[in-house]
Design a protein around this motif. Structure first.
Motif: not given
Length: 279
Positions: A85-92, A122-135
């Protein structure tokens, strides 16, 4: 439905809010009816991996939403994640915990935080993540150091900033982009009524933020996954280059099927299969 040879099949999950047991049980059911395990699972923030009350105290949320959740059992190895499991951060999130490794880390076996900005193959797929929300107020400010916890608002840790976006842009391209908040400008005017007067979306044209959209336009991923609004929505973005980005916004795990997507990638093509309900 079983996968074709060389086909990558993964699940995507919306806001979990500590309901890891339900997430795992729901995904196990989907894997069973497909007669094929997922290659991995992607999650779009508000995962809430609280180990204990100390972690919970570093989350930004009203008191009525502060619940320890299921993660403690996984942290103590009483339960486990059947897939990576791969996760990014949210606002909680317990950023007092996650920001000890802002570059990302493996919390427990098979459970990985991608960091404030992260990329993984991951299995040849490039996964990019940005955590958080905008202010807009906090966008050009530095995040407080962890040593400031308790003396500044926990909300100050929930925002991405200008440097985060710059780092994500420097990654160049992505096959899958994980965002918590939605990109701006993705709501079809024909769907406007579905977004009027709702929490965090007083009007359809105020949904999302321009910096998430900037990343979509620059990285031109094949698929964008996002959460935050607890609302399922599908659309696509046509780029001047001729490329198309499919956007899949996911609901929360507590809402049921709208929180999940199952995606099949093979070569340059991919498609989503519908979930199969429980008996």
């Amino acid at each position: 439905m079983s996968a074709s040879p060389n086909e990558v099949v993964f699940a995507a999950v919306g806001d979990v809010h500590g309901n890891m047991n339900r997430m795992v049980n729901d995904l196990r059911h989907q894997a069973e009816v497909r007669h094929r395990q997922f290659d991995f699972v992607l999650q779009v923030g508000d995962f809430e991996p609280h180990r204990d009350e100390a972690d919970l105290a570093t989350m930004a949320a009203p008191a009525k939403y502060r619940h320890l959740g299921d993660f403690s059992a996984y942290d103590k190895a009483r339960r486990g994640f059947p897939w990576q499991v791969y996760f990014i951060g949210g606002n909680h999130e317990p950023y007092g915990y996650l920001d000890t490794h802002p570059e990302g880390f493996e919390l427990v076996r098979n459970c990985h935080y991608l960091g404030r900005v992260g990329v993984v193959d991951l299995h040849g797929l490039r996964v990019v993540g940005l955590s958080g929300i905008h202010s807009e107020e906090r966008f050009r400010a530095q995040r407080p150091p962890l040593s400031a916890l308790g003396s500044v608002s926990n909300k100050d840790f929930t925002y991405f900033n200008e440097r985060d976006v710059e780092q994500a842009l420097e990654l160049g391209h992505a096959d899958v982009l994980l965002l918590h908040d939605w990109p701006s400008g993705i709501i079809d005017p024909r769907d406007a009524a579905d977004f009027e007067g709702q929490r965090r979306s007083p009007s359809h044209d105020t949904v999302g933020n321009e910096y998430a959209r900037l990343l979509v336009d620059a990285l031109q991923p094949r698929l964008v996954l996002c959460g935050h609004l607890h609302k399922a929505y599908r659309t696509s973005i046509q780029h001047p280059s001729g490329k198309t980005t499919e956007v899949r916004c996911l609901g929360s795990v507590g809402q049921g099927d709208g929180a999940y997507g199952v995606f099949h990638f093979k070569g340059e093509s991919f498609h989503e299969t519908f979930l199969t309900g429980r008996d």
